[in-house]
Design an enzyme around this catalytic site. Structure first.
Site, PDB file in Angstrom:
ATOM      1  N   ASP A 110       0.866  -1.167   0.000  1.00 28.01           N
ATOM      2  CA  ASP A 110       0.000   0.000   0.000  1.00 28.01           C
ATOM      3  C   ASP A 110       0.913   1.229   0.000  1.00 28.01           C
ATOM      4  O   ASP A 110       2.132   1.101   0.178  1.00 28.01           O
ATOM      5  CB  ASP A 110      -0.893  -0.042   1.245  1.00 28.01           C
ATOM      6  CG  ASP A 110      -1.854   1.134   1.313  1.00 28.01           C
ATOM      7  OD1 ASP A 110      -2.281   1.618   0.257  1.00 28.01           O
ATOM      8  OD2 ASP A 110      -2.158   1.569   2.437  1.00 28.01           O
ATOM      9  N   ASP A 112      -0.093   4.936   1.465  1.00 30.93           N
ATOM     10  CA  ASP A 112      -0.226   5.767   2.665  1.00 30.93           C
ATOM     11  C   ASP A 112      -0.017   4.942   3.922  1.00 30.93           C
ATOM     12  O   ASP A 112      -0.653   3.914   4.135  1.00 30.93           O
ATOM     13  CB  ASP A 112      -1.610   6.420   2.701  1.00 30.93           C
ATOM     14  CG  ASP A 112      -1.817   7.373   1.533  1.00 30.93           C
ATOM     15  OD1 ASP A 112      -1.010   8.309   1.394  1.00 30.93           O
ATOM     16  OD2 ASP A 112      -2.760   7.151   0.752  1.00 30.93           O
ATOM     17  N   ASP A 395      -1.472  -0.906   6.122  1.00 30.64           N
ATOM     18  CA  ASP A 395      -1.733  -0.455   7.490  1.00 30.64           C
ATOM     19  C   ASP A 395      -3.169  -0.713   7.926  1.00 30.64           C
ATOM     20  O   ASP A 395      -3.455  -0.688   9.128  1.00 30.64           O
ATOM     21  CB  ASP A 395      -1.436   1.038   7.623  1.00 30.64           C
ATOM     22  CG  ASP A 395      -2.439   1.886   6.841  1.00 30.64           C
ATOM     23  OD1 ASP A 395      -2.368   1.884   5.594  1.00 30.64           O
ATOM     24  OD2 ASP A 395      -3.288   2.542   7.464  1.00 30.64           O
TER      25      ASP A 395
END
Length: 557
Positions: A110, A112, A395
């Site tokens: 990912d 961010d 995250d």
């Protein structure tokens, strides 16, 4: 004589402290929200073979109980060597499942909070912008503008009951941790919480919330961007309640959520970061080091993110350089996770560097090109990257990891930035002494509850009070309102349950990979089940040495 044998056995494993007397717990802070303690595990540090028999020589039962109490204090003191603190390493990688990096051929990421770690200074900006949107576009009271972002209020993983305006922490068994329910900025008494849910602390999440924690009745805040959302939601509710204003809970929740969404959709957050990447992006050089190292060892890399290409491109140029796309075999932006993993209908579209979409049909995913949307099923068909040879990092436990592990058998790594701070707290002497004595005291309560004369019951009540004070102390070390994101007083949190279920590995940042060889095998510790606990020396030693072999990893920064 079992107690003597235990001491002797423990001393063979742990050095004795030669200074000072038993360390008393510090006086407890006020903790009005802490409810009655739940069932505690048997303290393995207590002498196990000695029965809770009547006191010898005709001594009063209460005197016998206090003598056992003092014996346990001395034992706990002996079992806590100075080097027990700083035992855990914040830069280590922790395994829920055995995984060998030698078998991993493809790494996915990912963007961010995975490739790009952001400074906490971003959260006040999001909070203030969304607050102003509520006032200026949704016509909320001007008085809300007096509220500023409080970074110490909320933690990730909390649940919000929309109709009751309750922000609360729920454990792995779907029970509210008493003392962690807030309406607005004020704690809700335990008795009221129990009454609101029909006389129980249990929340029927399967009826009130979906798999991804998005309602309809209860929402779970799972990503790091939700911290300013929880803070704003609580501040707005606090203003309405404090001024006696009637409001519809569902409307207020939706308006706050939409205002936070507008900060992202309108590109405000992207603009702040792009204007000052040095301020907002952390560990960019370490991200570059991780990616370069993997490519140098022949690994294939891909990126799947919900962020737009222009934003990702600027950030990656800052961290890696202008030729960052040469490190990746596939780059997918605006993927619309988690539906990317479950919806077969959205096709890939090629995107040029100016943001224009191409109309041609995608028959292969080319290195150096940019793709938008698409779906995982086409991704698997075009790349043939399947099963456990793929390791994906993200995250968000739901949007990034859950479907990949449960539906497709990929290996997954969770990025949990809060882990670094929590481990530093765990490594403090205050936490270690408080927790160890709490566990020992719980064992005493369990073994000595057979004494039921009036004086003994007073002793047990005093121990119960001390135990509850210790629990409040350890909770407040992490966060005064909600405690640790990983534990309630004794159970794992609902967040922890999802973390274990959806991730093979978890770590504070992607840079932790730099501390391990690319063929390293991670072995999860065999955490004892309750019926196995007596077999474990770390359990016999009152829980003070829970991570075998970590000393061998002292080279990790």
């Amino acid at each position: 004589m079992a107690g003597v044998g235990l001491r002797a056995a423990a001393r063979r494993y742990l050095p004795r402290r030669d200074h000072g007397g038993p360390r008393a717990a510090s006086s407890s802070p006020s903790c009005p929200g802490c409810g009655p303690p739940g069932p505690g595990a048997h303290c393995p540090g207590a002498p196990r073979s000695a029965p809770a028999s009547a006191p010898a020589g005709g001594a009063e039962p209460s005197a016998h109980l206090w003598a056992r109490y003092q014996d346990m204090r001395r034992l706990v003191h002996d079992l806590l060597p100075p080097e027990v603190c700083s035992l855990l390493n914040p830069a280590a990688i922790y395994a829920n499942n055995e995984i060998s990096l030698r078998d991993v051929e493809v790494y996915g990421f990912d963007y961010d909070y995975t490739l790009a770690q952001y400074a906490d200074t971003l959260h006040p900006e999001i909070f203030s912008a969304a607050r102003d949107i509520l006032i200026e576009h949704y016509k909320y009271p001007e008085g809300i503008r007096k509220y500023d972002y409080n970074p110490s209020f909320a933690i990730r993983g909390l649940h919000y009951d929309i109709q009751k305006s309750l922000l609360m922490k729920i454990d792995a068994f779907h029970y509210v941790q008493l003392g962690t329910a807030y309406r607005g900025l004020q704690p809700v008494p335990d008795e009221e919480v129990i009454d609101l849910y029909g006389g129980t602390q249990h929340i029927p999440l399967y009826q009130m919330s979906g798999f991804y924690g998005k309602g309809p009745s209860i929402k779970q805040f799972m990503d790091i961007f939700s911290l300013p959302e929880m803070a704003l939601l609580s501040c707005v509710v606090d203003h309405f309640l404090g001024h006696g204003l009637e409001f519809d809970q569902a409307h207020l929740y939706k308006d706050v959520t939409d205002a936070i969404r507008d900060v992202h959709v309108k590109g405000l957050m992207y603009q702040w970061i792009e204007r000052d990447m040095e301020k907002y992006i952390l560990r960019g050089d370490e991200t570059f080091a991780v990616l370069s190292r993997l490519v140098a060892h022949g690994k294939q890399l891909f990126l799947i993110t919900n962020s737009p290409f222009s934003f990702v491109d600027k950030g990656m140029r800052h961290m890696v350089g202008a030729d960052w796309r040469q490190l990746f075999d596939v780059v997918i932006v605006q993927a619309d996770k988690p539906s990317f993993f479950t919806d077969r209908r959205k096709p890939f579209r090629k995107l040029d560097e100016k943001g224009s979409l191409h109309w041609d049909r995608i028959t292969r995913l080319e290195k150096g090109k940019i793709y938008r949307q698409g779906n995982l099923f086409d991704f698997l068909r075009l790349t043939e990257w399947r099963g456990p040879r793929v390791l994906y990092f993200g995250d968000h436990l739901y949007s990034d990891l859950a479907d990949l592990m449960l539906r497709h058998g990929w290996r997954t790594g969770a990025i949990i930035p809060e882990l670094e701070r929590e481990i530093r707290i765990i490594n403090t002497e205050q936490y270690m002494h408080s927790l160890t004595w709490q566990q020992a005291l719980t064992g005493l309560l369990e073994r000595m509850q057979t004494y039921q004369d009036a004086e003994s019951r007073q002793v047990l009540a005093a121990w119960m009070k001390e135990r509850q004070e210790l629990r409040c102390i350890t909770k407040a070390l992490f966060n005064a309102q909600f405690g640790s994101i990983f534990r309630t007083f004794h159970n794992p949190t609902y967040f922890s349950r999802r973390l274990v279920r959806f991730s093979d590995l978890y770590m504070a940042s992607l840079s932790c990979l730099l501390n391990y060889r690319v063929d390293f095998t991670f072995y999860p510790r065999r955490t004892p089940l309750q019926h196995e606990a007596p077999l474990w020396m770390d359990q016999l030693c009152t829980g003070c040495m829970k991570t075998p072999f970590l000393g061998d990893m002292a080279h990790i920064r």
